[in-house]
Design an enzyme around this catalytic site. Structure first.
Site, PDB file in Angstrom:
ATOM      1  N   ASN A   1       0.625  -1.204   0.034  1.00 16.61           N
ATOM      2  CA  ASN A   1      -0.091   0.061  -0.267  1.00 16.61           C
ATOM      3  C   ASN A   1       1.111   1.049  -0.206  1.00 16.61           C
ATOM      4  O   ASN A   1       0.537   2.387   0.528  1.00 16.61           O
ATOM      5  CB  ASN A   1      -0.711   0.287   1.270  1.00 16.61           C
ATOM      6  CG  ASN A   1      -2.087  -1.443   1.390  1.00 16.61           C
ATOM      7  OD1 ASN A   1      -2.306  -1.584  -0.135  1.00 16.61           O
ATOM      8  ND2 ASN A   1      -2.377  -1.362   2.384  1.00 16.61           N
ATOM      9  N   CYS A   2       2.191   1.585  -0.142  1.00  8.08           N
ATOM     10  CA  CYS A   2       3.272   2.933  -0.675  1.00  8.08           C
ATOM     11  C   CYS A   2       2.472   3.123  -1.987  1.00  8.08           C
ATOM     12  O   CYS A   2       2.753   2.336  -2.872  1.00  8.08           O
ATOM     13  CB  CYS A   2       4.300   2.312   0.225  1.00  8.08           C
ATOM     14  SG  CYS A   2       5.480   3.295  -0.546  1.00  8.08           S
ATOM     15  N   GLY A   3       2.915   4.641  -2.385  1.00  9.32           N
ATOM     16  CA  GLY A   3       3.251   5.109  -3.229  1.00  9.32           C
ATOM     17  C   GLY A   3       3.822   4.534  -3.697  1.00  9.32           C
ATOM     18  O   GLY A   3       4.106   4.671  -5.706  1.00  9.32           O
TER      19      GLY A   3
ATOM     20  N   THR B   1       5.153   1.204  -4.555  1.00 13.11           N
ATOM     21  CA  THR B   1       4.830  -0.063  -4.777  1.00 13.11           C
ATOM     22  C   THR B   1       4.227  -0.461  -6.280  1.00 13.11           C
ATOM     23  O   THR B   1       5.241  -1.300  -6.695  1.00 13.11           O
ATOM     24  CB  THR B   1       3.541  -0.432  -3.908  1.00 13.11           C
ATOM     25  OG1 THR B   1       3.567  -0.053  -2.812  1.00 13.11           O
ATOM     26  CG2 THR B   1       3.262  -2.229  -4.600  1.00 13.11           C
TER      27      THR B   1
END
Length: 175
Positions: free
Chosen positions: A47-49, A51
């Site tokens: 859920n990381c920018g 990813t």
């Protein structure tokens, strides 16, 4: 969260091959199985920018170099950065299939603090960061040579395709 075999003291390790980690099924995986391969070790989060681009480029790198038989990507999900990997191992397995991730994905770990797995304590001790040895964010990358020794550390914002030349250089080295 998967627990790593704590039998190896990171201070006494000579390479990543001295460690055993857990896969997404909770089974022990001795990293010795990667002996002779250039390994890119990455802490990941779904859920990381960062990813989408990182997974895309990691998949491309792996697809391009896996047939040499001498390259591996070892991904370690971590929830220590803004809770960006809340999934359990079962959900992570489904995510890996859905995203068509071909490189090796391991059980969820901590990379910082007292609960950090020994592998990450070792990596950080061999390749410290600019502002300290701790991991600052998701997608910090460690490149290890065929002997399992970390030779370079890359920041989370360094895209995988930017380090391909370093990977190729290590792949071309004679043993």
């Amino acid at each position: 969260m998967a627990e790593e075999n704590k039998s190896v003291d990171p201070k006494n390790a000579s390479s990543i091959f001295d460690f055993t980690v857990k896969n997404l099924d909770g089974e022990d995986v001795p990293l010795d199985k990667y002996r002779g391969k250039v390994c890119l070790v990455v802490n990941v989060a779904s859920n990381c920018g960062l990813t989408k681009n990182n997974y895309k480029q990691l998949n491309e790198l792996y697809a391009k170099h896996k047939d040499s038989g001498n390259f591996a990507i070892l991904a370690f999900p971590c929830n220590q950065f803004a809770g960006q990997e809340p999934a359990c191992e079962t959900d992570l397995k489904e995510y890996v299939v859905k995203q068509k991730i071909e490189f090796d994905f391991f059980g969820k770990v901590n990379v910082n603090g007292k609960q950090a797995i020994p592998l990450y304590d070792y990596l950080k001790s061999k390749q410290g960061g600019m502002l300290g040895d701790f991991i600052k964010w998701n997608f910090t990358k460690f490149l290890c040579n065929k002997e399992g020794v970390p030779v370079k550390r890359y920041s989370p914002t360094t895209e995988p395709n930017q380090i391909e030349k370093d990977i190729v250089g290590l792949l071309e080295e004679k043993n």
